[in-house]
Write an enzyme that holds these catalytic residues in place. Structure first.
Site, short mmCIF file in Angstrom:
data_model
loop_
_atom_site.label_atom_id
_atom_site.label_comp_id
_atom_site.label_asym_id
_atom_site.label_seq_id
_atom_site.Cartn_x
_atom_site.Cartn_y
_atom_site.Cartn_z
N MET A 30 0.94 -1.00 -0.02
CA MET A 30 0.03 0.22 0.01
C MET A 30 1.00 1.21 -0.02
O MET A 30 0.47 2.30 0.31
CB MET A 30 -0.84 -0.07 1.16
CG MET A 30 -1.89 -1.12 1.33
SD MET A 30 -3.42 -1.04 2.09
CE MET A 30 -2.80 -0.67 3.65
N HIS A 37 9.55 -3.62 3.24
CA HIS A 37 9.00 -3.81 1.92
C HIS A 37 10.43 -4.10 0.90
O HIS A 37 10.20 -4.90 -0.05
CB HIS A 37 8.36 -2.72 1.00
CG HIS A 37 6.83 -2.23 1.82
ND1 HIS A 37 6.79 -1.33 2.72
CD2 HIS A 37 5.82 -2.96 1.99
CE1 HIS A 37 5.83 -1.02 3.16
NE2 HIS A 37 4.99 -2.07 2.83
N GLN A 146 5.63 -11.73 7.20
CA GLN A 146 5.13 -12.50 8.19
C GLN A 146 4.51 -11.78 9.26
O GLN A 146 3.73 -12.04 10.07
CB GLN A 146 6.49 -13.32 8.89
CG GLN A 146 5.91 -14.34 9.98
CD GLN A 146 4.74 -15.26 9.60
OE1 GLN A 146 4.85 -16.36 8.93
NE2 GLN A 146 3.69 -15.22 10.36
N SER A 183 6.69 -0.95 9.84
CA SER A 183 5.29 -0.87 9.58
C SER A 183 5.08 0.77 9.06
O SER A 183 5.91 1.53 9.63
CB SER A 183 4.20 -1.16 10.61
OG SER A 183 3.07 -0.47 10.59
N ARG A 185 2.69 2.19 9.43
CA ARG A 185 1.96 3.19 10.61
C ARG A 185 3.11 3.48 11.55
O ARG A 185 2.80 4.41 12.35
CB ARG A 185 0.87 2.32 11.08
CG ARG A 185 -0.34 2.03 10.04
CD ARG A 185 -1.35 1.37 10.55
NE ARG A 185 -2.83 1.46 9.81
CZ ARG A 185 -3.17 0.56 8.89
NH1 ARG A 185 -2.42 -0.66 9.03
NH2 ARG A 185 -4.31 0.71 8.39
O1 PAF Z 1 -0.22 -5.82 3.31
C1 PAF Z 1 -0.61 -4.93 2.73
O2 PAF Z 1 0.25 -4.16 2.45
C2 PAF Z 1 -1.76 -5.17 2.07
O3 PAF Z 1 -2.77 -5.71 3.03
C3 PAF Z 1 -1.95 -5.77 0.87
C4 PAF Z 1 -1.67 -7.23 0.65
C5 PAF Z 1 -1.19 -4.89 -0.05
C6 PAF Z 1 -3.51 -5.77 0.17
O4 PAF Z 1 -3.95 -4.33 -0.01
#
Ligand code: PAF
Length: 259
Positions: A30, A37, A146, A183, A185
């Site tokens: 997202m 990431h 995870q 995260s 957030r």
């Molecule tokens: O983990 C996330 O960032 C979201 O839930 C995902 C898998 C991209 C789906 O919107």
């Protein structure tokens, strides 16, 4: 690096990939990308000829009182990080739902409890968008962290139940030096709130070393932390999962029990 914004262009690109026979690695996100990431992207690059990162703040997985509007969207920085990481394609659509959207993917067992109880409708939104992203990008492998343990369980079950031809690769949680799980957030946290969040992470780690009474012990400890509101602590199989509020920020984390 190609940035694709339309569904039709993404479908054309993925059809060409399938014809080429190259392995495609998908990293669905997202946005507000961080080292977690980037770890998924690096793993995908190692294992696949082509890597596509999707950036889409999926509205259907947010409840009406959640942080959809304020969810961070640092698009320029995200694209720069993807470019630097050697991503081939970023798929960043404006919207993935037609006005008359009425078809949903609902996993009805593993999505209950924990996040499913605290965030009604969340996993229906997640499963639906993830299947849409699979259909649009046609990956050979898809990479998930995870940290979102229940999301992993639900997506695994969806893939198996709906015969989706993709291999899921689950990558261990990445933590900052102070132990806090990365995260998007975390950027909401003030310095004082971050200290509380770190306490949450360290108590979870400690609880995982107490297999006999991990959940009960962690619940008791978290209730005593000033500035923290406990949502849930639950032991699922061998994994201790917890969610808390620190100020207005909701944090989740999980750890495998160490026996
Ligand atoms: O983990 C996330 O960032 C979201 O839930 C995902 C898998 C991209 C789906 O919107």
């Amino acid at each position: 690096m190609k940035v694709i914004r339309s569904v039709a262009a993404m479908q054309r690109e993925s059809a060409a990939w399938v014809r080429s026979g190259d392995a495609v690695g998908l990293v669905p996100t997202m946005g507000a990308l961080h080292e977690g990431h980037l770890t998924l992207i690096r793993r995908a690059k190692k294992e696949c000829g082509r890597v596509v990162v999707t950036i889409y703040v999926n509205p259907t997985q947010f409840g009406p009182k959640e942080d959809l509007a304020r969810y961070p969207r640092p698009r320029r920085e995200d694209l720069a990080l993807c470019r630097k990481a050697g991503v081939e394609v970023v798929f960043a659509p404006e919207n993935l739902y037609l006005p008359n959207h009425s078809t949903w993917v609902e996993e009805t067992a593993l999505s209950q409890g924990r996040e499913g109880a605290s965030r009604p409708g969340h996993f229906r939104g997640v499963a639906t968008v993830v299947l849409k992203l699979f259909n649009l990008t046609r990956p050979t492998r898809a990479y998930f962290g995870q940290k979102d343990a229940q999301q992993v369980e639900v997506i695994r079950r969806m893939v198996r139940n709906l015969d989706v031809p993709v291999r899921l690769v689950i990558v261990p949680t990445v933590r900052d030096a102070d132990g806090l799980a990365l995260s998007s957030r975390n950027r909401y946290l003030s310095p004082e709130e971050r200290t509380v969040a770190v306490k949450f992470a360290s108590l979870l780690q400690e609880a995982a070393l107490r297999p006999a009474d991990s959940a009960r012990w962690l619940r008791g400890q978290l209730k005593r932390v000033a500035g923290l509101n406990l949502d849930y602590v639950e032991l699922t199989g061998d994994r201790l999962c917890a969610a808390v509020f620190v100020g207005k920020t909701r944090l989740i984390d999980n750890e495998g029990l160490r026996r």
